[in-house]
Scaffold this active site. Structure first.
Site, PDB file in Angstrom:
ATOM      1  N   ASP A  34       0.853  -1.180   0.000  1.00 20.86           N
ATOM      2  CA  ASP A  34       0.000   0.000   0.000  1.00 20.86           C
ATOM      3  C   ASP A  34       0.894   1.237   0.000  1.00 20.86           C
ATOM      4  O   ASP A  34       1.986   1.216   0.599  1.00 20.86           O
ATOM      5  CB  ASP A  34      -0.919   0.008   1.226  1.00 20.86           C
ATOM      6  CG  ASP A  34      -2.137   0.905   1.031  1.00 20.86           C
ATOM      7  OD1 ASP A  34      -3.241   0.367   0.835  1.00 20.86           O
ATOM      8  OD2 ASP A  34      -1.980   2.147   1.069  1.00 20.86           O
ATOM      9  N   CYS A 268     -19.639   1.880  -4.012  1.00 19.28           N
ATOM     10  CA  CYS A 268     -20.135   0.870  -4.957  1.00 19.28           C
ATOM     11  C   CYS A 268     -21.421   1.327  -5.640  1.00 19.28           C
ATOM     12  O   CYS A 268     -21.401   1.766  -6.779  1.00 19.28           O
ATOM     13  CB  CYS A 268     -20.358  -0.463  -4.235  1.00 19.28           C
ATOM     14  SG  CYS A 268     -18.827  -1.259  -3.698  1.00 19.28           S
TER      15      CYS A 268
END
Length: 431
Positions: A34, A268
């Protein structure tokens, strides 16, 4: 390829990447990468601020060295990824201020993978995209950076994420996984990799584009269905009919699809339909239903605020200078995620009416809210300031169930329940 030869790199350790990395790490050596050093540091210490993985399970798979034969080693050093032969990209796919897909995180992740890619490696994308992104947008970046040839030197797959933030029942291994690969042989390898950890099983799509399309329509379908019940809620309010009671009655039929009205945010349902709409318009088709659903759902925050003000006026409550409390700020209940929360629309609209607005959400991280929205949250109920002329229940956190909301409501005052959380006789209005 035997299990002993599988080394997995997970690029992006957020809501999607970390739970996946933890499950793979029970069986394989996994390098979690990350770009956020704070995120890597907290995970390496056994903490997950997204609350998707508990401390016990996280600590049980952590590896101290990148060469460990099994376990999760997290890093910001992309060179550690060189030891991997499977790369799984789980970075966000947001939209910009004009609701257009922003593929920047995918491009950057692809550049990272391309810089360590070797012959024979397989790159799997999980990020939600429109059909064609993997092979038409990401693969060229991999080729350019690595100098390798697609489907000759390296291969690709797509297996869309199905993480439901805050859901402790439908976790990553318990949700059936769609898989795909750039050749039949690679498709089998990708499917076998996921089959080794997904207890719910897998479904191998015939192509990467089919897998991409399957994912993007999942959330577009939910968005449209929620838009339908949101429109019903508006109609039934004009008819003085309680929407929740109507849905409860209609839901007694076996094939009635149960959806509830409310705000549609998050990363989403509130975003993915724009990806499909973008691709449709690129090939010359204007998607009417998809965009109509988006417009309706994106307008619900303003609608809630405007209806609240109407209720205040009807009760003779002066609007300008009044005080309001919004309960909940995350994009969904019992989850700390504030990305793309539509509660901000209620806040902004009430503020435009010159109402003094407080927000209380025990699930949200105050630092995240301050950084993303420049709003200071009230961090616990003990700091709520007296009585409010308007209280809006915007997010149905379980913790609110025992909150004595009436004690904080002025008389006269308006209690507006967006989620149908409180008993009907207790509130002035609910969606």
């Amino acid at each position: 390829m035997s299990d002993q030869n599988i080394h997995i790199g997970i690029i992006g350790l957020g809501y999607v990447g970390l739970p996946l990395a933890v499950e793979f790490a029970r069986k394989y050596p996994v390098i979690g990468f990350d770009i956020n050093p704070n995120r890597v540091s907290e995970i390496s210490s056994g903490r997950d601020s997204t609350l998707e993985v508990d401390e016990i399970h996280l600590k049980s798979v952590l590896a101290k060295e990148p060469t460990a034969p099994v376990g999760l080693y997290c890093t910001t050093d992309k060179n550690e990824l060189k030891r991997c032969n499977y790369y799984i990209v789980t970075v966000p796919t947001p939209i910009d201020k004009h609701n257009r897909p922003d593929l920047t995180p995918l491009y950057r992740a692809s550049e990272t993978v391309g810089s360590v890619l070797k012959k024979g490696d397989i790159v799997i994308y999980e990020s939600t995209v429109y059909p064609g992104v993997t092979e038409e947008e990401c693969v060229p970046v991999l080729e350019r950076v690595s100098g390798l040839r697609y489907n000759v030197d390296f291969f690709a797959g797509y297996s869309p994420e199905r993480i439901n933030p805050g859901d402790k029942e439908h976790t990553v291994t318990k949700i059936l996984k769609i898989t795909s690969g750039s050749t039949p042989e690679v498709a089998e390898k990708v499917d076998a990799l996921y089959r080794s950890i997904i207890t719910a099983g897998t479904h191998r799509a015939p192509s990467i584009k089919v897998a991409e399309a399957a994912k993007v329509i999942e959330n577009a379908q939910r968005d449209i269905n929620i838009a339908f019940v949101n429109e019903l809620a508006k109609i039934f309010r004009l008819l003085n009919i309680d929407t929740q009671s109507v849905l409860e009655a209609a839901g007694t039929k076996w094939n009635f699809m149960k959806f509830s009205p409310g705000l549609v945010g998050g990363h989403c349902i509130g975003v993915d339909p724009y990806y499909l709409a973008q691709k449709a318009q690129e090939v010359g088709y204007h998607p009417e239903i998809i965009l109509a659903g988006r417009r309706l759902n994106d307008g619900m925050g303003k609608y809630v605020a405007d209806e609240a003000v109407k209720l205040m006026v009807k009760k003779g409550i002066p609007v300008k200078g009044s005080r309001a409390l919004i309960m909940g700020f995350t994009f969904k209940e019992n989850c700390p995620d504030v990305r793309n929360t539509r509660v901000i629309d209620i806040y902004n609209e009430l503020s435009d009416y010159a109402i003094d607005v407080d927000i209380w959400d025990p699930w949200a991280n105050p630092a995240d809210v301050a950084h993303e929205y420049d709003i200071e949250l009230i961090q616990d109920s003990q700091k709520l300031q007296g009585r409010y002329d308007l209280i809006i229940l915007a997010v149905a956190h379980k913790v609110f169930a025992n909150f004595p909301v009436k004690e904080y409501l002025a008389q006269p005052g308006v209690l507006w329940d967006v989620k149908g959380f409180f008993p009907l006789e207790m509130v002035d209005a609910r969606l």
